[in-house]
Scaffold this active site. Structure first.
Site, PDB file in Angstrom:
ATOM      1  N   LEU A 119      50.008  46.420   8.530  1.00 52.33           N
ATOM      2  CA  LEU A 119      50.868  45.226   8.441  1.00 52.33           C
ATOM      3  C   LEU A 119      51.015  44.512   9.776  1.00 52.33           C
ATOM      4  CD1 LEU A 119      53.703  46.603   6.116  1.00 52.33           C
ATOM      5  CD2 LEU A 119      51.702  45.250   5.464  1.00 52.33           C
ATOM      6  N   LYS A 132      45.223  54.517  25.983  1.00 50.40           N
ATOM      7  CA  LYS A 132      43.948  54.028  25.432  1.00 50.40           C
ATOM      8  C   LYS A 132      42.765  54.677  26.167  1.00 50.40           C
ATOM      9  CE  LYS A 132      45.206  51.170  22.109  1.00 50.40           C
ATOM     10  NZ  LYS A 132      44.939  51.497  20.699  1.00 50.40           N
ATOM     11  N   TYR A 145      50.475  52.231  27.965  1.00 52.70           N
ATOM     12  CA  TYR A 145      49.547  51.821  26.895  1.00 52.70           C
ATOM     13  C   TYR A 145      48.094  51.984  27.364  1.00 52.70           C
ATOM     14  CZ  TYR A 145      47.243  48.328  23.804  1.00 52.70           C
ATOM     15  OH  TYR A 145      46.422  47.660  22.928  1.00 52.70           O
ATOM     16  N   GLN A 195      49.398  42.666  13.502  1.00 52.23           N
ATOM     17  CA  GLN A 195      48.653  41.430  13.768  1.00 52.23           C
ATOM     18  C   GLN A 195      47.174  41.577  13.378  1.00 52.23           C
ATOM     19  OE1 GLN A 195      47.973  40.410  17.820  1.00 52.23           O
ATOM     20  NE2 GLN A 195      47.540  38.294  17.340  1.00 52.23           N
ATOM     21  N   LEU A 196      46.548  42.666  13.775  1.00 57.09           N
ATOM     22  CA  LEU A 196      45.136  42.872  13.438  1.00 57.09           C
ATOM     23  C   LEU A 196      44.970  43.305  11.980  1.00 57.09           C
ATOM     24  CD1 LEU A 196      42.120  43.268  14.105  1.00 57.09           C
ATOM     25  CD2 LEU A 196      42.702  45.506  15.066  1.00 57.09           C
ATOM     26  N   ASP A 255      51.296  51.459   6.036  1.00 54.57           N
ATOM     27  CA  ASP A 255      52.121  51.188   7.222  1.00 54.57           C
ATOM     28  C   ASP A 255      53.476  51.864   6.988  1.00 54.57           C
ATOM     29  OD1 ASP A 255      53.506  49.787   9.474  1.00 54.57           O
ATOM     30  OD2 ASP A 255      51.708  48.546   9.495  1.00 54.57           O
ATOM     31  N   GLY A 297      48.497  51.294   9.830  1.00 52.74           N
ATOM     32  CA  GLY A 297      49.085  50.231  10.668  1.00 52.74           C
ATOM     33  C   GLY A 297      48.604  48.872  10.188  1.00 52.74           C
TER      34      GLY A 297
HETATM   35  P1  NAD Z   1      50.853  45.487  15.913  1.00 58.72           P
HETATM   36  O1  NAD Z   1      51.931  46.021  16.777  1.00 58.72           O
HETATM   37  O2  NAD Z   1      50.912  44.079  15.464  1.00 58.72           O
HETATM   38  O3  NAD Z   1      50.698  46.387  14.621  1.00 58.72           O
HETATM   39  C1  NAD Z   1      50.760  47.797  14.659  1.00 58.72           C
HETATM   40  C2  NAD Z   1      51.187  48.278  13.283  1.00 58.72           C
HETATM   41  O4  NAD Z   1      51.280  49.699  13.346  1.00 58.72           O
HETATM   42  C3  NAD Z   1      52.561  47.731  12.861  1.00 58.72           C
HETATM   43  O5  NAD Z   1      52.478  47.133  11.596  1.00 58.72           O
HETATM   44  C4  NAD Z   1      53.449  48.980  12.842  1.00 58.72           C
HETATM   45  O6  NAD Z   1      54.416  48.966  11.816  1.00 58.72           O
HETATM   46  C5  NAD Z   1      52.407  50.081  12.596  1.00 58.72           C
HETATM   47  N1  NAD Z   1      52.900  51.385  13.036  1.00 58.72           N
HETATM   48  C6  NAD Z   1      53.628  51.670  14.151  1.00 58.72           C
HETATM   49  N2  NAD Z   1      53.936  52.985  14.155  1.00 58.72           N
HETATM   50  C7  NAD Z   1      53.371  53.525  13.055  1.00 58.72           C
HETATM   51  C8  NAD Z   1      53.339  54.832  12.517  1.00 58.72           C
HETATM   52  N3  NAD Z   1      53.965  55.846  13.108  1.00 58.72           N
HETATM   53  N4  NAD Z   1      52.665  55.037  11.360  1.00 58.72           N
HETATM   54  C9  NAD Z   1      52.039  54.012  10.730  1.00 58.72           C
HETATM   55  N5  NAD Z   1      52.052  52.748  11.185  1.00 58.72           N
HETATM   56  C10 NAD Z   1      52.704  52.512  12.343  1.00 58.72           C
HETATM   57  O7  NAD Z   1      49.471  45.775  16.679  1.00 58.72           O
HETATM   58  P2  NAD Z   1      48.093  44.988  16.497  1.00 58.72           P
HETATM   59  O8  NAD Z   1      48.096  43.855  17.438  1.00 58.72           O
HETATM   60  O9  NAD Z   1      47.806  44.784  15.068  1.00 58.72           O
HETATM   61  O10 NAD Z   1      47.097  46.082  17.099  1.00 58.72           O
HETATM   62  C11 NAD Z   1      46.375  46.969  16.277  1.00 58.72           C
HETATM   63  C12 NAD Z   1      45.541  47.871  17.155  1.00 58.72           C
HETATM   64  O11 NAD Z   1      44.632  47.077  17.922  1.00 58.72           O
HETATM   65  C13 NAD Z   1      46.338  48.696  18.168  1.00 58.72           C
HETATM   66  O12 NAD Z   1      45.766  49.963  18.291  1.00 58.72           O
HETATM   67  C14 NAD Z   1      46.188  47.925  19.454  1.00 58.72           C
HETATM   68  O13 NAD Z   1      46.283  48.754  20.566  1.00 58.72           O
HETATM   69  C15 NAD Z   1      44.799  47.376  19.303  1.00 58.72           C
HETATM   70  N6  NAD Z   1      44.614  46.158  20.110  1.00 58.72           N
HETATM   71  C16 NAD Z   1      45.259  45.016  19.784  1.00 58.72           C
HETATM   72  C17 NAD Z   1      45.111  43.901  20.576  1.00 58.72           C
HETATM   73  C18 NAD Z   1      45.821  42.605  20.273  1.00 58.72           C
HETATM   74  O14 NAD Z   1      45.708  41.649  21.064  1.00 58.72           O
HETATM   75  N7  NAD Z   1      46.530  42.499  19.159  1.00 58.72           N
HETATM   76  C19 NAD Z   1      44.276  43.951  21.705  1.00 58.72           C
HETATM   77  C20 NAD Z   1      43.660  45.151  22.030  1.00 58.72           C
HETATM   78  C21 NAD Z   1      43.815  46.254  21.203  1.00 58.72           C
HETATM   79  C1  AKB Z   2      48.487  43.682  24.742  1.00 62.59           C
HETATM   80  O1  AKB Z   2      48.693  42.618  25.365  1.00 62.59           O
HETATM   81  O2  AKB Z   2      49.107  44.737  24.920  1.00 62.59           O
HETATM   82  C2  AKB Z   2      47.366  43.686  23.728  1.00 62.59           C
HETATM   83  C3  AKB Z   2      46.115  44.198  24.343  1.00 62.59           C
HETATM   84  C4  AKB Z   2      45.291  43.304  25.179  1.00 62.59           C
HETATM   85  O3  AKB Z   2      45.781  45.343  24.169  1.00 62.59           O
HETATM   86  N1  AKB Z   2      47.225  42.362  23.214  1.00 62.59           N
END
Ligand code: NAD
Ligand code: AKB
Length: 315
Positions: free
Chosen positions: A10, A146, A142, A12-13, A34, A8
């Protein structure tokens, strides 16, 4: 040398974590993956197409590169998950089992990172300085996935010795990529509008406080946790982590210090109910005591950094 697979990558994280891992471990030791075909992906990193639900492909990549550490980031986030709960549950849980089982069965895979979220908390949770151990009762699919995932991580650690580590991230704010369907996404979008000199329509109310974190802090925390000696990682479900807590009004005021003509309008939608169910602020003393976590960015420092760098990026 430690070989790393990011699943995953590509998102945001992942976009920023891959860069941080390359700096720490060397470019050639980090494999990004990804859903997108390689031909459509541009960047200075080794990339493989991988659907994490495809167990055979996952195992073959892990063997091909003799992977030691996996960062499993793929997930469906809060707002997107509510549009199709069954899909979000299947992906979030199924993918975690694929990764945990692989770590249980393949010896050279010796460390897993899997992110959790403040979404594990719900309306019954204490809102201010939410403790590490408390009532959870999440209300989104979600958050439910988690919370279940955290319990499974702890189970695989205790029963099978899988060294899996996790952080309950707050809303993550970065400028290098766009967010993927969360409730905290407004706090990224607002900077793009400010730089375009456009009025911002906010999908949360002005007083809606949420825990947030600037991406460089989140990347550093992740790498620090993964580098910690196993004996220092005492929480094997997921660590509370905290940096900044603010409302839409506060981030607007922070941006106005640099862009005095910026305007905002509040139009809460279905995401307001999700935000209302989450904490205002988080107690992260376990992370601070166990492995030395300390945030660096406050709201104004983050705003200044984002506006300066995003302006250059958008030129
Ligand atoms: P995002 O949605 O920006 O990125 C998720 C990536 O996973 C995407 O690039 C998507 O193409 C890929 N993906 C989806 N299905 C897939 C699959 N079947 N196989 C392979 N790749 C797949 O999410 P993010 O913001 O980068 O979050 C990354 C992780 O951090 C997640 O587990 C999320 O729950 C956790 N998280 C994020 C935040 C936040 O604010 N961004 C906060 C808390 C937790
Ligand atoms: C969301 O808003 O779903 C994420 C998170 C806090 O897990 N940014």
């Amino acid at each position: 040398m430690t070989k790393i697979l990011v699943i995953g990558s590509l998102g945001q994280l992942g976009t920023e974590l891959v860069m941080g891992l390359q700096e720490e471990y060397g470019r050639d030791n980090v494999i990004a993956s990804d859903l997108k075909p390689s031909a459509e992906v541009d960047g200075d990193f080794i990339y493989e197409q991988l659907d994490v639900m495809d167990k055979d492909r996952l195992i073959s990549l892990v063997e091909k590169y003799r992977i030691n550490h996996i960062y499993h980031l793929a997930a469906i986030l809060s707002a997107k998950g509510e549009k199709d709960p069954q899909w979000a549950w299947d992906l979030n849980m199924g993918s975690l089992f694929n990764v945990l089982d692989l770590a249980k069965n393949i010896d050279h895979v010796n460390r897993i990172y899997w992110p959790s979220s403040i979404a594990v908390f719900g309306p019954d949770t204490p809102k201010i300085n939410t403790p590490q151990l408390t009532v959870t009762n999440p209300t989104t699919v979600y958050g439910i996935s988690k919370l279940a995932g955290e319990q499974w991580c702890q189970y695989y650690f205790e029963k099978y010795g899988v060294d899996v580590r996790s952080i309950r991230y707050p809303g993550l704010i970065g400028y290098k990529s766009l967010p993927g369907g969360g409730t905290t996404d407004y706090a990224v979008d607002i900077y793009y509008k400010a730089l375009a000199d456009e009025k911002f329509e906010c999908f949360l109310d002005k007083d809606s406080a949420l825990p947030m974190m600037y991406m460089p802090d989140a990347v550093r925390a992740t790498i620090e946790l993964m580098k910690a000696e196993p004996s220092r990682v005492k929480v094997r479900s997921s660590y509370n982590l905290s940096a900044i807590s603010f409302t839409p009004e506060k981030i607007f005021e922070s941006i106005k210090k640099f862009k005095p003509d910026f305007e905002i309008e509040y139009k809460p939608d279905f995401r307001q109910e999700i935000a209302d169910s989450w904490p205002d602020s988080i107690d992260d003393s376990c992370a601070r005591n166990d492995w030395g976590w300390k945030p660096e960015f406050d709201l104004d420092r983050m705003t200044e950094d984002i506006l300066k760098n995003l302006e250059i990026l958008l030129e």
